[in-house]
Structures are given as structure tokens and as C-alpha cells.
Scaffold this motif. Structure first.
Motif, PDB file in Angstrom:
ATOM      1  N   ALA A   1       0.753  -1.572  -0.056  1.00 28.50           N
ATOM      2  CA  ALA A   1      -0.213   0.190  -0.137  1.00 28.50           C
ATOM      3  C   ALA A   1       0.673   1.556  -0.370  1.00 28.50           C
ATOM      4  N   ASP A   2       0.181   2.296  -0.510  1.00 29.82           N
ATOM      5  CA  ASP A   2       1.126   3.785  -0.134  1.00 29.82           C
ATOM      6  C   ASP A   2       0.657   4.124   1.246  1.00 29.82           C
ATOM      7  N   THR A   3       0.851   4.770   1.972  1.00 32.88           N
ATOM      8  CA  THR A   3       1.351   4.616   3.330  1.00 32.88           C
ATOM      9  C   THR A   3       1.496   6.035   3.453  1.00 32.88           C
ATOM     10  N   GLY A   4       1.669   6.958   2.246  1.00 33.20           N
ATOM     11  CA  GLY A   4       1.844   8.496   2.279  1.00 33.20           C
ATOM     12  C   GLY A   4       3.117   8.737   3.374  1.00 33.20           C
ATOM     13  N   THR A   5       3.251   9.796   4.021  1.00 37.82           N
ATOM     14  CA  THR A   5       4.072  10.469   5.203  1.00 37.82           C
ATOM     15  C   THR A   5       5.020   9.509   5.975  1.00 37.82           C
ATOM     16  N   THR A   6       3.588   8.243   6.421  1.00 35.63           N
ATOM     17  CA  THR A   6       3.839   7.359   7.467  1.00 35.63           C
ATOM     18  C   THR A   6       5.127   6.051   7.096  1.00 35.63           C
ATOM     19  N   ARG A   7       5.865   5.435   8.336  1.00 37.91           N
ATOM     20  CA  ARG A   7       6.365   4.422   7.708  1.00 37.91           C
ATOM     21  C   ARG A   7       5.850   3.654   9.391  1.00 37.91           C
ATOM     22  N   PHE A   8       6.178   2.240   8.689  1.00 36.74           N
ATOM     23  CA  PHE A   8       5.372   1.118   9.552  1.00 36.74           C
ATOM     24  C   PHE A   8       6.527  -0.154   9.429  1.00 36.74           C
ATOM     25  N   ARG A   9       6.778  -0.781  10.813  1.00 36.47           N
ATOM     26  CA  ARG A   9       7.902  -1.943  10.982  1.00 36.47           C
ATOM     27  C   ARG A   9       6.988  -2.758  11.640  1.00 36.47           C
ATOM     28  N   SER A  10       7.688  -3.971  11.792  1.00 35.64           N
ATOM     29  CA  SER A  10       6.672  -4.855  12.909  1.00 35.64           C
ATOM     30  C   SER A  10       7.331  -5.137  14.014  1.00 35.64           C
ATOM     31  N   LEU A  11       6.073  -5.221  15.292  1.00 37.84           N
ATOM     32  CA  LEU A  11       6.451  -5.287  16.244  1.00 37.84           C
ATOM     33  C   LEU A  11       7.297  -6.494  16.775  1.00 37.84           C
ATOM     34  N   THR A  12       8.236  -5.883  18.173  1.00 40.19           N
ATOM     35  CA  THR A  12       9.246  -6.566  18.032  1.00 40.19           C
ATOM     36  C   THR A  12       8.650  -7.537  19.185  1.00 40.19           C
ATOM     37  N   GLU A  13       9.323  -8.935  19.272  1.00 40.35           N
ATOM     38  CA  GLU A  13       8.914  -9.891  20.788  1.00 40.35           C
ATOM     39  C   GLU A  13       7.690  -9.309  21.843  1.00 40.35           C
ATOM     40  N   ALA A  14       9.567  -8.348  22.026  1.00 42.52           N
ATOM     41  CA  ALA A  14       8.499  -7.611  23.173  1.00 42.52           C
ATOM     42  C   ALA A  14       7.530  -7.070  23.227  1.00 42.52           C
ATOM     43  N   GLU A  15       7.419  -6.381  22.811  1.00 38.23           N
ATOM     44  CA  GLU A  15       5.490  -5.447  22.292  1.00 38.23           C
ATOM     45  C   GLU A  15       4.523  -6.425  22.443  1.00 38.23           C
ATOM     46  N   LEU A  16       4.594  -7.348  20.795  1.00 36.84           N
ATOM     47  CA  LEU A  16       3.975  -8.465  21.179  1.00 36.84           C
ATOM     48  C   LEU A  16       3.905  -9.382  22.181  1.00 36.84           C
ATOM     49  N   HIS A  17       4.166  -9.476  23.350  1.00 32.04           N
ATOM     50  CA  HIS A  17       4.247  -9.567  24.335  1.00 32.04           C
ATOM     51  C   HIS A  17       3.304  -8.819  25.477  1.00 32.04           C
ATOM     52  N   ASP A  18       4.007  -7.751  25.272  1.00 37.68           N
ATOM     53  CA  ASP A  18       2.627  -7.246  25.784  1.00 37.68           C
ATOM     54  C   ASP A  18       0.975  -6.678  25.216  1.00 37.68           C
ATOM     55  N   TRP A  19       1.180  -6.832  24.233  1.00 38.31           N
ATOM     56  CA  TRP A  19      -0.314  -6.634  24.010  1.00 38.31           C
ATOM     57  C   TRP A  19      -0.680  -8.393  24.614  1.00 38.31           C
ATOM     58  N   ARG A  20       0.020  -9.522  23.862  1.00 36.92           N
ATOM     59  CA  ARG A  20      -0.811 -10.538  24.299  1.00 36.92           C
ATOM     60  C   ARG A  20      -0.881 -10.540  25.940  1.00 36.92           C
ATOM     61  N   ALA A  21      -0.419  -9.718  26.431  1.00 30.87           N
ATOM     62  CA  ALA A  21      -0.926  -9.351  28.320  1.00 30.87           C
ATOM     63  C   ALA A  21      -1.892  -8.499  28.198  1.00 30.87           C
ATOM     64  N   ARG A  22      -2.604  -7.968  27.594  1.00 35.95           N
ATOM     65  CA  ARG A  22      -3.114  -6.827  27.980  1.00 35.95           C
ATOM     66  C   ARG A  22      -5.018  -7.439  27.273  1.00 35.95           C
ATOM     67  N   VAL A  23      -4.566  -8.680  26.306  1.00 33.01           N
ATOM     68  CA  VAL A  23      -6.224  -8.735  25.220  1.00 33.01           C
ATOM     69  C   VAL A  23      -6.133  -9.760  25.694  1.00 33.01           C
ATOM     70  N   ARG A  24      -7.366 -10.533  25.067  1.00 32.51           N
ATOM     71  CA  ARG A  24      -7.509 -12.227  26.421  1.00 32.51           C
ATOM     72  C   ARG A  24      -7.621 -13.102  24.652  1.00 32.51           C
ATOM     73  N   ALA A  25      -7.174 -12.607  23.356  1.00 35.13           N
ATOM     74  CA  ALA A  25      -7.570 -12.909  22.045  1.00 35.13           C
ATOM     75  C   ALA A  25      -6.108 -13.254  21.530  1.00 35.13           C
ATOM     76  N   PRO A  26      -5.835 -14.116  20.798  1.00 33.07           N
ATOM     77  CA  PRO A  26      -4.404 -14.462  20.856  1.00 33.07           C
ATOM     78  C   PRO A  26      -4.105 -13.304  19.513  1.00 33.07           C
ATOM     79  N   ILE A  27      -3.051 -13.075  19.671  1.00 32.15           N
ATOM     80  CA  ILE A  27      -2.563 -11.740  18.852  1.00 32.15           C
ATOM     81  C   ILE A  27      -1.060 -12.625  18.260  1.00 32.15           C
ATOM     82  N   ALA A  28      -1.814 -13.032  16.690  1.00 34.28           N
ATOM     83  CA  ALA A  28       0.129 -13.264  16.053  1.00 34.28           C
ATOM     84  C   ALA A  28       0.791 -12.836  15.520  1.00 34.28           C
TER      85      ALA A  28
END
Length: 421
Positions: A169-196
Motif C-alpha cells: 500500500a501507499d502509506t503516504g508520509t508514514t512508515r511502519f515496522r513489525s512489532l518486536t517480540e517484547a511488544e507482542l508479549h505486552d499486547w498478548r498480556a493486555r488482550v484476551r484474544a491471541p495476537i499473531a
């Protein structure tokens, strides 16, 4: 540093009436006022309830591709509400959404889509700098949180598909990166559904508090000499506005920023305005909620839902419902939101306040910004669909330059209503 003296007398100042007090109208009114206009803002209701103030608060600078696209057409069926998606086409509203949908299909043809894409990308490239100027002028820089946002997926399949889609996709002036394992761990701890999987955007942002934004803009308008009228507009003419209570209003310039209601006001000028009320729904808690205040907006893309922490609480927003603006809300949409909230284990309980509002949307998913041909001083700015909040300050700057006869930061010709002739 003291402000430079303004030697222009009140009688010499240009006057403008802005019709419509959503985020486009209020921001346009302030942009005009900052460039020397005496401004009257006409709003239908004292308490703002427009989609401007009920959205996700997301400054969506990554959405440089119009929604009316070949990709959207290909994935249309999967997005239907009846199949678990967020796109609702109520059968009882078919007379409203069918003609609009046919126009949308035409707008999504490759050649027209590419023109729309280029126009929208150019406008969005100016959105964040305009927001930074706007909050600085308000004296409230903390209203803008330019901290990006997060997108999460719940299955390996949707994570792979979603990441590939964003990479293409064209995301304009933004950029993105994949979440780190530590960041994914934090989100998995915060929500009930599995985060892949998930990604973190940089260059997007949010408004810290939509209520404070609404209050601050009104306060500044009045403090700097503007007028705010609570009244309903019956008609607009050359240099005049006719209210339903027959109070006369006149000005050098009239700017129509009335969202879906703009179509009726501009129809007497012979302009075609194929607009629809694209209704969104949200649920919001109060301020005491177990969700860190510094978390950015998070999109649960498998569920087409965005969750935003504001000063006033936690808000979950979703649904694209094509219907008349005045049609009754559908409780099934809030029930779908509650289902997602429960599945994710979000701290939004049954006491959360429900809301529904109508985004003003045109078939090509571009806003309408331009002058009414053949008039001495009638202009318009509306139809910003999902991007009203995002594009409000740059729209205000465009209008202020346009009505002053100055060059605009971005060409306005792609956004003129004449494109629907």
C-alpha cells in the motif's frame, strides 16, 4: 514577543459566515479568523454531536489510498456485516445506498481511482504539518499526540495477509515496522484474544481529547472576536444566509461546511452532490479505566475495529453503515462491538455509552472543496468521510487561501464538485 498591531479597522475587515460547526467548520472558521476575517460560525446544535467529535480521534495520515478502489471492490463481499464484517447495507435503506454504490463502483475504476489517489496523497502529505500549526495557534500543543498507532492481527494467516497488504500500500508520509517480540508479549498480556502479529506506524497520531478540542476551538473563536450562532440554516445565497427563524445574516463570503446537510444547501446552485451518510458506531467508558493513557490507537484489523484511549475514557469504534442520516440507529451494531470487546477482554463494560454519527461521504472518497460557480462569494468544504479530523486543519488553510484569491498549498481542482457533472 508582542503581536504586531493590526491597523485595519473593523469596518474594513472582510466578513465570512461558516455554516456548520463540526471539526471542518470550526477549524475553517479559525483559519479564516487568523488571516483577518471577521467570522460568524452557525451551528445547528449547542452540544456537538457530529461525527467530528465521535470518531476514533486518529490522525490517519497513512490512508493515502481512497477507499473507493479496485481492491475494495474485489473484497466487498467479505466486508459485509452479515458475514461478520463492518460494512452494513440495511435492506430497508436500499433506495439510499444502491445509487451511491453504483457511483462508487465507477469511481473505483483504475484510471479514475489513480487520479483520486494522487489528489488524496497530496492532501494527506500536508495533514500533520497543518495539525502542528493548528494546535500551536490554539496554544494547546498537547492536544496532538503524533505518536503513531498499532495494527494487530489474531491469526498467522491474517497477519501474513495484512502485512503483505500494508507493504503493497501507499502509506503516504508514514512508515511502519513489525512489532518486536517484547511488544507482542505486552499486547498478548493486555488482550484476551491471541495476537499473531502486528505493526507499529510512525507519522500518524491522535487527538488527546475530542471534547477539549471542541471546547478549545469554540473558546478561541469567541476570544478572538468571532461569533457563534446556534441556529438552523434554511438556504444560502450570494452573500447571505437565511435562517429558519428568519434572522438575516450577510457577509462577504459564505462557506458551507455542513456535512451531509451541505447537499441540500448547494442544490439550488445546480451542483450535483451525490453524498451519503456513512454511519459509524462507538462505545466509550468513563475516564477511570484500566488502559494506559500513553498507549497509541490500536486497530484490531481482523475485526475492523479501532480502540483509542482519550482523557475522557476508552473508545471502541467500528461499522460502515450506508443509510439516511436521520434513520434510527441499529442496536445490532453496538451488539457486534460488545461481542468484539468481550472476545478481546477490553475494559469496556455494559455501562459504556453508545454513540452513532454520520460521516459525510462522496462516491470517490475525496472531500468537496471549492467555490460555487457563478456566485460572488459562496464556497464549500465537506464530504471528508473517514478523514474529517485528519484533514481539518489543511482544509481550513485551503479555504482561507482560496477565498482570499491566493494560491493554495495543494491544488483544489480535484476536489471541486464539478467532477460529478
Amino acid at each position: 514577543m508582542p503581536k504586531p498591531e493590526n491597523h485595519t479597522s473593523a469596518s474594513d475587515r472582510r466578513s465570512a459566515i461558516v455554516v456548520g460547526g463540526g471539526v471542518i467548520g470550526t477549524t475553517t472558521a479559525l483559519a479564516l479568523q487568523r488571516t483577518g476575517w471577521t467570522v460568524t460560525l452557525v451551528e445547528a446544535e449547542d452540544t456537538p454531536r457530529a461525527a467530528s467529535w465521535g470518531n476514533a480521534g486518529h490522525i490517519a495520515t497513512e490512508q493515502a489510498e481512497p477507499i473507493a478502489s479496485p481492491a475494495m471492490v474485489r473484497g466487498f463481499a467479505k466486508r459485509l456485516f452479515c458475514r461478520g464484517g463492518a460494512l452494513a447495507l440495511p435492506p430497508r435503506e436500499i433506495a439510499t445506498w444502491l445509487p451511491f454504490s453504483l457511483r462508487l463502483l465507477k469511481a473505483a475504476r483504475p484510471a479514475r481511482y489513480e487520479r483520486s489517489h494522487q489528489a488524496l496523497a497530496a492532501l494527506l502529505a500536508q495533514a500533520m504539518p497543518a495539525w502542528q500549526r493548528h494546535v500551536a495557534a490554539l496554544g494547546e500543543p498537547d492536544l496532538l499526540r503524533p505518536d503513531g498507532h498499532v495494527v494487530l492481527w489474531e491469526t498467522p494467516e491474517s497477519a501474513a495477509r495484512g502485512l503483505a497488504n500494508w507493504q503493497a500500500a501507499d502509506t503516504g508520509t508514514t512508515r511502519f515496522r513489525s512489532l518486536t517480540e517484547a511488544e507482542l508479549h505486552d499486547w498478548r498480556a493486555r488482550v484476551r484474544a491471541p495476537i499473531a502479529g502486528g505493526i507499529r506506524f510512525e507519522g500518524s497520531g491522535q487527538i488527546a481529547d475530542p471534547t477539549r478540542l471542541a471546547e478549545t476551538t469554540t473558546t478561541r473563536l469567541l476570544a478572538d472576536g468571532g461569533t457563534r450562532l446556534i441556529a438552523r440554516v434554511a438556504a444560502v445565497g450570494d452573500g447571505e444566509v437565511h435562517l429558519t427563524d428568519h434572522r438575516p445574516l450577510s457577509a462577504d463570503q459564505i462557506i458551507v461546511t455542513a456535512g451531509v446537510a451541505s447537499a441540500a444547501l448547494l442544490r439550488p446552485f445546480g451542483l450535483k452532490v451525490p453524498i451519503i451518510a456513512e454511519r459509524g458506531y462507538h462505545l466509550q467508558t468513563g475516564p477511570d479505566v484500566d488502559w494506559p493513557a500513553d498507549l497509541p490507537p490500536v486497530v484490531f484489523e481482523d475485526r475492523s475495529m479501532i480502540v483509542t484511549r482519550f482523557a475522557g475514557g476508552l473508545r471502541a469504534a467500528s461499522i460502515v453503515e450506508f443509510a439516511r442520516a436521520e434513520a434510527k440507529p441499529d442496536p445490532a451494531k453496538w451488539n457486534r462491538l460488545r461481542h468484539h470487546i468481550a472476545a478481546l477482554g477490553l475494559p469496556i463494560g455494559e455501562d459504556a455509552k453508545p454513540w452513532m454519527g454520520a460521516r459525510p461521504t462522496l462516491p470517490d472518497y475525496l472531500p468537496a472543496i471549492g467555490k460555487v460557480p457563478g456566485t460572488r462569494g459562496v464556497s464549500y468544504a465537506f464530504g471528508h468521510n473517514h478523514l474529517g479530523l485528519t484533514l481539518a486543519p489543511i482544509t481550513g488553510e485551503l479555504v482561507a487561501a482560496m477565498v482570499a484569491g491566493e494560491s493554495t498549498p495543494v491544488p483544489t481542482s480535484p476536489f471541486e464538485l464539478q467532477r460529478f457533472r
